[in-house]
Design a protein around this motif. Structure first.
Motif, PDB file in Angstrom:
ATOM      1  N   TYR A  27       2.914  -3.107  -3.590  1.00  0.00           N
ATOM      2  CA  TYR A  27       1.532  -2.703  -3.868  1.00  0.00           C
ATOM      3  C   TYR A  27       1.371  -2.388  -5.357  1.00  0.00           C
ATOM      4  O   TYR A  27       0.411  -2.844  -6.003  1.00  0.00           O
ATOM      5  CB  TYR A  27       1.205  -1.480  -3.023  1.00  0.00           C
ATOM      6  CG  TYR A  27      -0.199  -0.934  -3.172  1.00  0.00           C
ATOM      7  CD1 TYR A  27      -1.274  -1.524  -2.518  1.00  0.00           C
ATOM      8  CD2 TYR A  27      -0.440   0.207  -3.937  1.00  0.00           C
ATOM      9  CE1 TYR A  27      -2.558  -1.009  -2.627  1.00  0.00           C
ATOM     10  CE2 TYR A  27      -1.726   0.730  -4.057  1.00  0.00           C
ATOM     11  CZ  TYR A  27      -2.778   0.120  -3.395  1.00  0.00           C
ATOM     12  OH  TYR A  27      -4.047   0.643  -3.511  1.00  0.00           O
ATOM     13  N   ASN A  28       2.303  -1.648  -5.912  1.00  0.00           N
ATOM     14  CA  ASN A  28       2.221  -1.291  -7.334  1.00  0.00           C
ATOM     15  C   ASN A  28       2.427  -2.510  -8.242  1.00  0.00           C
ATOM     16  O   ASN A  28       1.849  -2.588  -9.330  1.00  0.00           O
ATOM     17  CB  ASN A  28       3.235  -0.202  -7.653  1.00  0.00           C
ATOM     18  CG  ASN A  28       2.825   1.148  -7.097  1.00  0.00           C
ATOM     19  OD1 ASN A  28       1.640   1.432  -6.954  1.00  0.00           O
ATOM     20  ND2 ASN A  28       3.802   1.975  -6.765  1.00  0.00           N
ATOM     21  N   TRP A  29       3.257  -3.441  -7.835  1.00  0.00           N
ATOM     22  CA  TRP A  29       3.445  -4.691  -8.580  1.00  0.00           C
ATOM     23  C   TRP A  29       2.127  -5.453  -8.641  1.00  0.00           C
ATOM     24  O   TRP A  29       1.723  -5.966  -9.693  1.00  0.00           O
ATOM     25  CB  TRP A  29       4.533  -5.512  -7.905  1.00  0.00           C
ATOM     26  CG  TRP A  29       4.772  -6.895  -8.404  1.00  0.00           C
ATOM     27  CD1 TRP A  29       4.824  -8.029  -7.656  1.00  0.00           C
ATOM     28  CD2 TRP A  29       5.071  -7.314  -9.753  1.00  0.00           C
ATOM     29  NE1 TRP A  29       5.105  -9.128  -8.434  1.00  0.00           N
ATOM     30  CE2 TRP A  29       5.264  -8.717  -9.732  1.00  0.00           C
ATOM     31  CE3 TRP A  29       5.179  -6.645 -10.966  1.00  0.00           C
ATOM     32  CZ2 TRP A  29       5.554  -9.455 -10.879  1.00  0.00           C
ATOM     33  CZ3 TRP A  29       5.467  -7.377 -12.110  1.00  0.00           C
ATOM     34  CH2 TRP A  29       5.647  -8.765 -12.062  1.00  0.00           C
ATOM     35  N   ASN A  30       1.449  -5.495  -7.515  1.00  0.00           N
ATOM     36  CA  ASN A  30       0.140  -6.137  -7.451  1.00  0.00           C
ATOM     37  C   ASN A  30      -0.841  -5.466  -8.413  1.00  0.00           C
ATOM     38  O   ASN A  30      -1.580  -6.130  -9.149  1.00  0.00           O
ATOM     39  CB  ASN A  30      -0.377  -6.022  -6.007  1.00  0.00           C
ATOM     40  CG  ASN A  30      -1.218  -7.199  -5.581  1.00  0.00           C
ATOM     41  OD1 ASN A  30      -2.061  -7.642  -6.328  1.00  0.00           O
ATOM     42  ND2 ASN A  30      -0.979  -7.679  -4.371  1.00  0.00           N
ATOM     43  N   LYS A  31      -0.835  -4.135  -8.431  1.00  0.00           N
ATOM     44  CA  LYS A  31      -1.710  -3.378  -9.335  1.00  0.00           C
ATOM     45  C   LYS A  31      -1.410  -3.711 -10.797  1.00  0.00           C
ATOM     46  O   LYS A  31      -2.325  -3.874 -11.615  1.00  0.00           O
ATOM     47  CB  LYS A  31      -1.530  -1.878  -9.106  1.00  0.00           C
ATOM     48  CG  LYS A  31      -2.216  -1.349  -7.868  1.00  0.00           C
ATOM     49  CD  LYS A  31      -1.769   0.076  -7.548  1.00  0.00           C
ATOM     50  CE  LYS A  31      -2.009   1.023  -8.709  1.00  0.00           C
ATOM     51  NZ  LYS A  31      -1.572   2.411  -8.350  1.00  0.00           N
ATOM     52  N   THR A  32      -0.126  -3.781 -11.138  1.00  0.00           N
ATOM     53  CA  THR A  32       0.258  -4.069 -12.526  1.00  0.00           C
ATOM     54  C   THR A  32      -0.247  -5.437 -12.958  1.00  0.00           C
ATOM     55  O   THR A  32      -0.829  -5.584 -14.044  1.00  0.00           O
ATOM     56  CB  THR A  32       1.789  -4.005 -12.681  1.00  0.00           C
ATOM     57  OG1 THR A  32       2.216  -2.660 -12.468  1.00  0.00           O
ATOM     58  CG2 THR A  32       2.228  -4.457 -14.069  1.00  0.00           C
ATOM     59  N   LEU A  33      -0.047  -6.440 -12.131  1.00  0.00           N
ATOM     60  CA  LEU A  33      -0.500  -7.789 -12.481  1.00  0.00           C
ATOM     61  C   LEU A  33      -2.016  -7.836 -12.620  1.00  0.00           C
ATOM     62  O   LEU A  33      -2.549  -8.418 -13.578  1.00  0.00           O
ATOM     63  CB  LEU A  33      -0.029  -8.781 -11.420  1.00  0.00           C
ATOM     64  CG  LEU A  33       1.474  -9.036 -11.354  1.00  0.00           C
ATOM     65  CD1 LEU A  33       1.828  -9.871 -10.127  1.00  0.00           C
ATOM     66  CD2 LEU A  33       1.978  -9.713 -12.616  1.00  0.00           C
ATOM     67  N   ASN A  34      -2.721  -7.224 -11.686  1.00  0.00           N
ATOM     68  CA  ASN A  34      -4.181  -7.231 -11.745  1.00  0.00           C
ATOM     69  C   ASN A  34      -4.689  -6.531 -12.997  1.00  0.00           C
ATOM     70  O   ASN A  34      -5.620  -7.000 -13.666  1.00  0.00           O
ATOM     71  CB  ASN A  34      -4.763  -6.558 -10.501  1.00  0.00           C
ATOM     72  CG  ASN A  34      -4.546  -7.372  -9.235  1.00  0.00           C
ATOM     73  OD1 ASN A  34      -4.163  -8.535  -9.297  1.00  0.00           O
ATOM     74  ND2 ASN A  34      -4.772  -6.755  -8.100  1.00  0.00           N
ATOM     75  N   SER A  35      -4.089  -5.376 -13.311  1.00  0.00           N
ATOM     76  CA  SER A  35      -4.529  -4.621 -14.485  1.00  0.00           C
ATOM     77  C   SER A  35      -4.275  -5.405 -15.766  1.00  0.00           C
ATOM     78  O   SER A  35      -5.140  -5.493 -16.645  1.00  0.00           O
ATOM     79  CB  SER A  35      -3.808  -3.273 -14.544  1.00  0.00           C
ATOM     80  OG  SER A  35      -4.145  -2.460 -13.443  1.00  0.00           O
ATOM     81  N   ALA A  36      -3.079  -5.968 -15.875  1.00  0.00           N
ATOM     82  CA  ALA A  36      -2.727  -6.694 -17.092  1.00  0.00           C
ATOM     83  C   ALA A  36      -3.642  -7.893 -17.309  1.00  0.00           C
ATOM     84  O   ALA A  36      -4.125  -8.140 -18.430  1.00  0.00           O
ATOM     85  CB  ALA A  36      -1.271  -7.147 -17.027  1.00  0.00           C
ATOM     86  N   LEU A  37      -3.920  -8.642 -16.252  1.00  0.00           N
ATOM     87  CA  LEU A  37      -4.745  -9.838 -16.392  1.00  0.00           C
ATOM     88  C   LEU A  37      -6.212  -9.483 -16.628  1.00  0.00           C
ATOM     89  O   LEU A  37      -6.928 -10.221 -17.317  1.00  0.00           O
ATOM     90  CB  LEU A  37      -4.597 -10.716 -15.151  1.00  0.00           C
ATOM     91  CG  LEU A  37      -3.207 -11.343 -14.977  1.00  0.00           C
ATOM     92  CD1 LEU A  37      -3.089 -12.028 -13.622  1.00  0.00           C
ATOM     93  CD2 LEU A  37      -2.897 -12.321 -16.103  1.00  0.00           C
ATOM     94  N   ALA A  38      -6.654  -8.356 -16.071  1.00  0.00           N
ATOM     95  CA  ALA A  38      -8.027  -7.917 -16.339  1.00  0.00           C
ATOM     96  C   ALA A  38      -8.180  -7.455 -17.780  1.00  0.00           C
ATOM     97  O   ALA A  38      -9.195  -7.727 -18.432  1.00  0.00           O
ATOM     98  CB  ALA A  38      -8.407  -6.793 -15.378  1.00  0.00           C
ATOM     99  N   GLN A  39      -7.148  -6.768 -18.288  1.00  0.00           N
ATOM    100  CA  GLN A  39      -7.193  -6.257 -19.655  1.00  0.00           C
ATOM    101  C   GLN A  39      -6.896  -7.342 -20.683  1.00  0.00           C
ATOM    102  O   GLN A  39      -7.356  -7.262 -21.833  1.00  0.00           O
ATOM    103  CB  GLN A  39      -6.193  -5.106 -19.791  1.00  0.00           C
ATOM    104  CG  GLN A  39      -6.545  -3.885 -18.948  1.00  0.00           C
ATOM    105  CD  GLN A  39      -5.343  -3.001 -18.640  1.00  0.00           C
ATOM    106  OE1 GLN A  39      -4.228  -3.236 -19.124  1.00  0.00           O
ATOM    107  NE2 GLN A  39      -5.542  -1.977 -17.820  1.00  0.00           N
TER     108      GLN A  39
END
Length: 515
Positions: free
Chosen positions: A198-210
């Motif tokens: 779940y946290n890995w998913n959050k990291t990828l989403n955050s990085a790509l959004a930013q």
């Protein structure tokens, strides 16, 4: 500054090593507890979900071993695909089109071979290479799994003359095992995998959004936590559950990932079954079970992925020379490896992390490597420009493990309890010279730049070593997941590192300019 001639620094390093080797270190109590942010949303194949919804979906995700991974091909015009299947087709198949309706598409065939047996079921590994891709172009694709074409996905190629990639450290899905969540659960292997995925998913989403400019991902290893050294069915099943969690992120359907082999990845065939790496260095004399180092280019950058779990430096030198001989004119030469030979974390940077330092430092110098991206220590550290001191140093062959199962730091940790052996080890590892201490933007600097990345998921954090080494320019441990964005142009290499949650930089920007 010639470190080997500095008695003062030698004394400080010995005192530091006495501190380091006098204690057995492990993961700290700090970790990223997903249940503390239940409202956070991640993107899955079934849509956007929060923590409670993720826990429900996990019951399906955890046994979905047939998930896709994408990887950069031999160059920017190629893309590699890999996935598991229960059935054994004659050919692995991928369709690629420039239109979302897939009406006009090209079909690519690849290889199929028997892969991992999970819970008594034989899975097959499918691998396909797509060629002829154009820069700055959106492509749509489908893969054929068990005789059925899967949903259409897409990816966008980058500009080889000006591209960015995401550099992450040790996602290590499942490494939060043993921690107790805010929900009162002491995490076993499955709950840890659920939390960390779940946290890995959050990291990828955050990085790509930013940073939507990111073209692909680079990982220095330890994608998963369970090494499954005993090859038991239960351990293999847990490992494959962790791979399922790692690959479940929807972002990875559009984001190619260039992974290297970490020590937790190295002991089974799971890594080589899940990832389709270009130019595998099968000539390795002492490979690990997981597979081999490899190389690829993207624009004017040559990436050399070292399997540093193999402590035979001659293998790595041969891979580097082969890669450079194939691409002698690339401006940037970047090595990616798991073990951090110049890091600043307690657990590895002054034990197995520097077992290869005396051997690899002169090899990197001789082959004009520009940058080395490292992992393993779950702390952030950035070095000055470092060179070899040009002297002969011990290779510590007696601490290396023979065979195919990967390497351990147990031998060297035990040896460091002997005062005489420790003194030799410490003195020999003062084998470097700090070639340039400038910060910010450097123009045509001497030496090699080394980076160690913190955990991208927060599944496990280590402490920084008590006394900062003289080769470290900056370091950080805020107990929060981070990621770096590296931009490469025709003349520049720039790295910035960010806090996942806030998107704010944790360090100043570092750039190398080549005229």
């Amino acid at each position: 500054m010639n470190v080997c001639k500095s008695k003062k620094r030698l004394a400080a390093s010995i005192a530091l090593a006495l501190c380091v080797f006098g204690t057995a270190y492990a993961a700290t109590e700090h970790w990223n507890d997903a249940s503390l942010t239940p409202a956070a949303v991640v993107s899955t194949q079934a849509g956007d979900v929060n923590w409670e919804q993720w826990k429900e979906q996990w019951e399906t995700i955890k046994t979905d071993y047939e998930q896709l991974s994408m990887a950069p091909g031999k160059d920017a015009s190629q893309m590699n695909f890999a996935w598991y299947s229960k059935e054994q087709p004659k050919h692995a198949l991928v369709r690629v089109s420039k239109s979302a309706d897939m009406q006009r598409h090209e079909e690519w065939k690849g290889i199929v071979k028997a892969g991992t047996v999970v819970d008594g079921t034989q899975y097959y590994t499918n691998k396909v290479t797509v060629r002829g891709l154009e820069p700055d172009t959106t492509y749509y694709y489908q893969v054929n799994v068990d005789g059925a074409w899967q949903d259409v996905q897409s990816f966008k190629t980058g500009n080889p003359d000006d591209f960015s990639f995401m550099y992450v450290g040790d996602p290590q899905i499942g490494a939060s095992k043993g921690q107790t969540s805010s929900e009162g659960n002491k995490q076993d292997g499955e709950l840890a995998a659920r939390n960390d995925a779940y946290n890995w998913n959050k990291t990828l989403n955050s990085a790509l959004a930013q940073h939507p400019e990111i073209n692909f991902l680079v990982s220095p290893g330890d994608q998963i936590n369970e090494p499954a050294e005993d090859q038991s069915a239960a351990k293999i099943q847990l490992q494959e559950m962790q791979y399922a969690g790692y690959l479940s992120a929807k972002a990875l359907r559009s984001l190619p990932e260039a992974t290297s082999i970490g020590n937790h990845d190295s002991m089974t065939t799971g890594y080589q079954n899940h990832f389709h790496t270009p130019n595998p260095f099968t000539e390795e004399a002492t490979p690990t079970t997981a597979g081999h180092g490899y190389f690829y280019t993207y624009g004017n950058a040559l990436f050399i992925m070292i399997n540093a779990n193999n402590y035979n430096a001659a293998d790595h030198e041969a891979l580097i020379k082969k890669a450079i001989a194939a691409h002698p004119d690339t401006k940037w030469r970047i090595v990616v490896m798991h073990q951090d030979i110049y890091g600043s974390g307690k657990d590895h940077s002054d034990s197995d992390g520097i077992l290869l330092r005396t051997q690899l430092t002169p090899i990197y110098d001789a082959n004009k490597i520009d940058v080395v991206l490292q992992g393993q220590d779950h702390t952030y550290a950035r070095t000055y420009q470092i060179s070899s001191d040009g002297k002969q140093h011990a290779t510590f062959d007696e601490y290396k493990v023979a065979g195919q199962q990967g390497q351990h730091h147990n031998l060297i940790d035990a040896a460091m309890k002997d005062a005489d052996k420790k003194a030799v080890y410490e003195s020999q590892n003062l084998c470097y010279t700090i070639a340039d201490m400038k910060q910010g933007t450097l123009r045509n600097p001497k030496g090699v730049f080394y980076m160690s990345s913190n955990s991208a998921t927060g599944s496990k954090f280590y402490e920084l070593i008590p006394q900062q080494q003289d080769y470290i320019a900056a370091r950080n441990q805020d107990w929060r997941p981070t990621y770096s964005v590296i931009r490469i142009t025709k003349t520049s290499f720039t790295i910035d590192t960010y806090d996942v949650e806030t998107g704010k930089p944790i360090d100043e920007s570092y750039s190398i300019i080549k005229d």
